[in-house]
Design a protein around this motif. Structure first.
Motif, mmCIF file in Angstrom:
data_model
loop_
_atom_site.group_PDB
_atom_site.id
_atom_site.type_symbol
_atom_site.label_atom_id
_atom_site.label_comp_id
_atom_site.label_asym_id
_atom_site.label_seq_id
_atom_site.Cartn_x
_atom_site.Cartn_y
_atom_site.Cartn_z
ATOM 1 N N GLU A 51 0.855 -1.178 0.000
ATOM 2 C CA GLU A 51 0.000 0.000 0.000
ATOM 3 C C GLU A 51 0.894 1.233 0.000
ATOM 4 O OE1 GLU A 51 -2.460 -0.026 3.457
ATOM 5 O OE2 GLU A 51 -2.815 -2.196 3.350
ATOM 6 N N VAL A 52 0.368 2.344 -0.480
ATOM 7 C CA VAL A 52 1.102 3.604 -0.389
ATOM 8 C C VAL A 52 0.916 4.153 1.017
ATOM 9 C CG1 VAL A 52 1.315 5.975 -1.229
ATOM 10 C CG2 VAL A 52 0.883 4.098 -2.845
ATOM 11 N N PHE A 53 1.996 4.219 1.771
ATOM 12 C CA PHE A 53 1.959 4.740 3.135
ATOM 13 C C PHE A 53 2.031 6.264 3.135
ATOM 14 C CE2 PHE A 53 4.535 6.147 6.835
ATOM 15 C CZ PHE A 53 3.627 5.859 7.849
ATOM 16 N N ASP A 54 2.877 6.816 2.259
ATOM 17 C CA ASP A 54 3.020 8.270 2.158
ATOM 18 C C ASP A 54 3.287 8.611 0.704
ATOM 19 O OD1 ASP A 54 3.777 10.808 4.164
ATOM 20 O OD2 ASP A 54 4.755 10.912 2.216
ATOM 21 N N ASP A 55 2.500 9.538 0.152
ATOM 22 C CA ASP A 55 2.593 9.824 -1.279
ATOM 23 C C ASP A 55 3.515 10.980 -1.623
ATOM 24 O OD1 ASP A 55 1.091 11.976 -0.421
ATOM 25 O OD2 ASP A 55 -0.681 11.486 -1.621
ATOM 26 N N ARG A 56 4.250 11.499 -0.656
ATOM 27 C CA ARG A 56 5.250 12.513 -0.986
ATOM 28 C C ARG A 56 6.377 11.863 -1.779
ATOM 29 N NH1 ARG A 56 6.095 14.891 4.990
ATOM 30 N NH2 ARG A 56 5.458 12.731 5.441
ATOM 31 N N ILE A 57 6.740 12.471 -2.897
ATOM 32 C CA ILE A 57 7.711 11.875 -3.809
ATOM 33 C C ILE A 57 9.130 12.178 -3.338
ATOM 34 C CG2 ILE A 57 8.542 11.765 -6.179
ATOM 35 C CD1 ILE A 57 5.714 10.676 -5.715
ATOM 36 N N PRO A 277 5.086 -2.146 -6.393
ATOM 37 C CA PRO A 277 4.474 -1.599 -7.596
ATOM 38 C C PRO A 277 5.324 -0.525 -8.264
ATOM 39 C CG PRO A 277 3.491 -0.605 -5.669
ATOM 40 C CD PRO A 277 4.466 -1.622 -5.167
ATOM 41 N N VAL A 278 6.530 -0.282 -7.728
ATOM 42 C CA VAL A 278 7.476 0.661 -8.323
ATOM 43 C C VAL A 278 8.811 -0.052 -8.487
ATOM 44 C CG1 VAL A 278 6.338 2.680 -7.331
ATOM 45 C CG2 VAL A 278 8.179 1.574 -6.070
ATOM 46 N N ILE A 279 9.664 0.470 -9.338
ATOM 47 C CA ILE A 279 10.855 -0.284 -9.710
ATOM 48 C C ILE A 279 12.017 -0.122 -8.731
ATOM 49 C CG2 ILE A 279 11.682 1.558 -11.266
ATOM 50 C CD1 ILE A 279 12.805 -0.678 -13.041
ATOM 51 N N ALA A 309 2.474 5.640 -14.580
ATOM 52 C CA ALA A 309 2.517 4.500 -13.672
ATOM 53 C C ALA A 309 1.354 4.581 -12.681
ATOM 54 C CB ALA A 309 3.845 4.477 -12.924
ATOM 55 N N PRO A 310 0.734 3.442 -12.344
ATOM 56 C CA PRO A 310 -0.388 3.456 -11.389
ATOM 57 C C PRO A 310 0.019 3.883 -9.994
ATOM 58 C CG PRO A 310 0.263 1.207 -11.930
ATOM 59 C CD PRO A 310 0.990 2.096 -12.876
ATOM 60 N N VAL A 311 1.263 3.606 -9.611
ATOM 61 C CA VAL A 311 1.824 4.076 -8.340
ATOM 62 C C VAL A 311 3.064 4.877 -8.667
ATOM 63 C CG1 VAL A 311 2.865 3.402 -6.141
ATOM 64 C CG2 VAL A 311 0.922 2.111 -7.053
ATOM 65 N N LEU A 317 6.188 2.915 0.774
ATOM 66 C CA LEU A 317 5.233 1.812 0.782
ATOM 67 C C LEU A 317 5.129 1.170 2.165
ATOM 68 C CD1 LEU A 317 6.484 0.039 -2.475
ATOM 69 C CD2 LEU A 317 4.577 1.667 -2.292
ATOM 70 N N VAL A 318 4.034 0.440 2.397
ATOM 71 C CA VAL A 318 3.890 -0.378 3.586
ATOM 72 C C VAL A 318 3.229 -1.697 3.206
ATOM 73 C CG1 VAL A 318 1.660 0.642 4.252
ATOM 74 C CG2 VAL A 318 3.107 -0.468 5.986
#
Length: 339
Positions: A51-57, A277-279, A309-311, A317-318
């Motif tokens: 899951e996305v825990f924090d969406d700050r890039i 879900p990310v490389i 990309a979807p994520v 991530l978590v």
């Protein structure tokens, strides 16, 4: 293509990615999907999704640390000079004015932050940063990289050339006021973690596709012998980045450009992996109320054009209820005066 040419080219873009974050080509789909699996051992019996825990890039997210007293995850965005946080008290971030690379907790109010200038004490309430000790002031072209607190209250930290100069990195341990060099001739030191029995330290040289192990004195934590190769990942073209040990004594290593965090037994056997879900997975950490959640930082550097990309690359991530981990030990200052 001749394999030796491939490895040289791969080494060049690896150093650019991990050292300064410039000029990183996108990895091939074949490599990013190589040997994907879901862990199916005692350490991770379930098929757990990220899951996305924090969406700050984060350009280069690294060093996740769950503070067991504050119930908060802290991590760094190395290339953007930031320490970030998310927990029961909300979201926070600090601009340190220099590149931070690794974290450890001291007590409820203070954290150890490894930066370009050296090891620093950061007040979590005032954001005041105080220098504890310098790192290689005679080598201004170097910076800190991966680090982790050890079970004895010390802190291990690697250094590397800011431009990824081969062999310019070193490995140190800070313990009760003493900074001692433990290894040299590394290029991208990474993956520091410690076994459950307090007898081994693990660390990687990402540029060499190698994880080493170092026998330790169980009472003091100082090395007792020379390093040995624990994992040679060159043939698989896998790049070990950050790592953490679980409660069973297995090592979880995030693999750069392989979209997963892989589990290895103390004997070096592959036990499984948590797919991402990310490389560009960079470093794992255990946290949550019972330390069964695994947090993984990622990197967006070199992938800025991957907007479909979807994520998003660079998020944190978590994996909930993934595997039984353990809390990170505190760094013990023991009367040491900073400054």
């Amino acid at each position: 293509m001749d394999n030796s040419i491939f490895l040289v080219n791969r080494r060049q873009w690896l150093l650019g990615a991990l050292a300064i974050g410039l000029g990183v080509p996108r990895a091939s789909a074949q490599h990013s999907e190589h040997n994907h699996m879901t862990a199916s051992t005692e350490s991770n019996p379930a098929d757990v999704s990220a899951e996305v825990f924090d969406d700050r890039i984060c350009a280069l997210g690294e060093g996740p640390l769950w503070h067991p007293q504050r119930k908060t995850l802290y991590w760094v965005d190395l290339l953007n000079n930031r320490v970030l946080a998310r927990g029961k008290s909300g979201v926070d971030e600090w601009d340190l004015g220099e590149m931070p690379s690794a974290l450890a907790w001291i007590d409820t109010e203070r954290m150890l932050v490894a930066c370009e200038s050296g090891l620093n004490i950061l007040s979590l309430d005032t954001a005041e940063k105080t220098l504890l000790c310098t790192l290689e002031p005679e080598m201004p072209g170097n910076r800190s990289n991966d680090g982790r607190a050890d079970p004895w209250g010390g802190f291990w930290i690697g250094t590397m050339g800011k431009n990824g100069e081969p062999g310019q990195g070193n490995l140190y341990r800070w313990y009760r006021g003493e900074l001692r060099k433990l290894d040299t001739g590394l290029t991208v030191p990474n993956g520091l973690c410690f076994d459950r029995e307090r007898r081994l330290a693990y660390y990687a040289d990402s540029a060499a596709n190698t994880v080493y192990k170092l026998a330790l004195d169980a009472q003091t934590g100082w090395p007792e012998s020379e390093r040995e190769v624990h994992l040679d990942l060159a043939e698989e073209q896998l790049i070990p980045d950050g790592a953490v040990a679980d409660a069973a004594g297995n090592m979880w290593t995030s693999l750069w450009d392989a979209a997963r965090t892989q589990c290895y037994s103390p004997q070096g056997e592959v036990l499984g992996a948590l797919k991402a879900p990310v490389i560009r997975t960079t470093c794992p950490a255990f946290g949550g109320e019972d330390f069964t959640d695994m947090y993984v930082t990622t990197a967006a550097v070199g992938l800025e054009d991957a907007t479909d990309a979807p994520v998003a690359n660079g998020v944190t991530l978590v994996y909930r209820n993934a595997v039984q981990g353990q809390p990170e030990p505190a760094v013990i200052l023991d009367g040491v005066v900073a400054g």
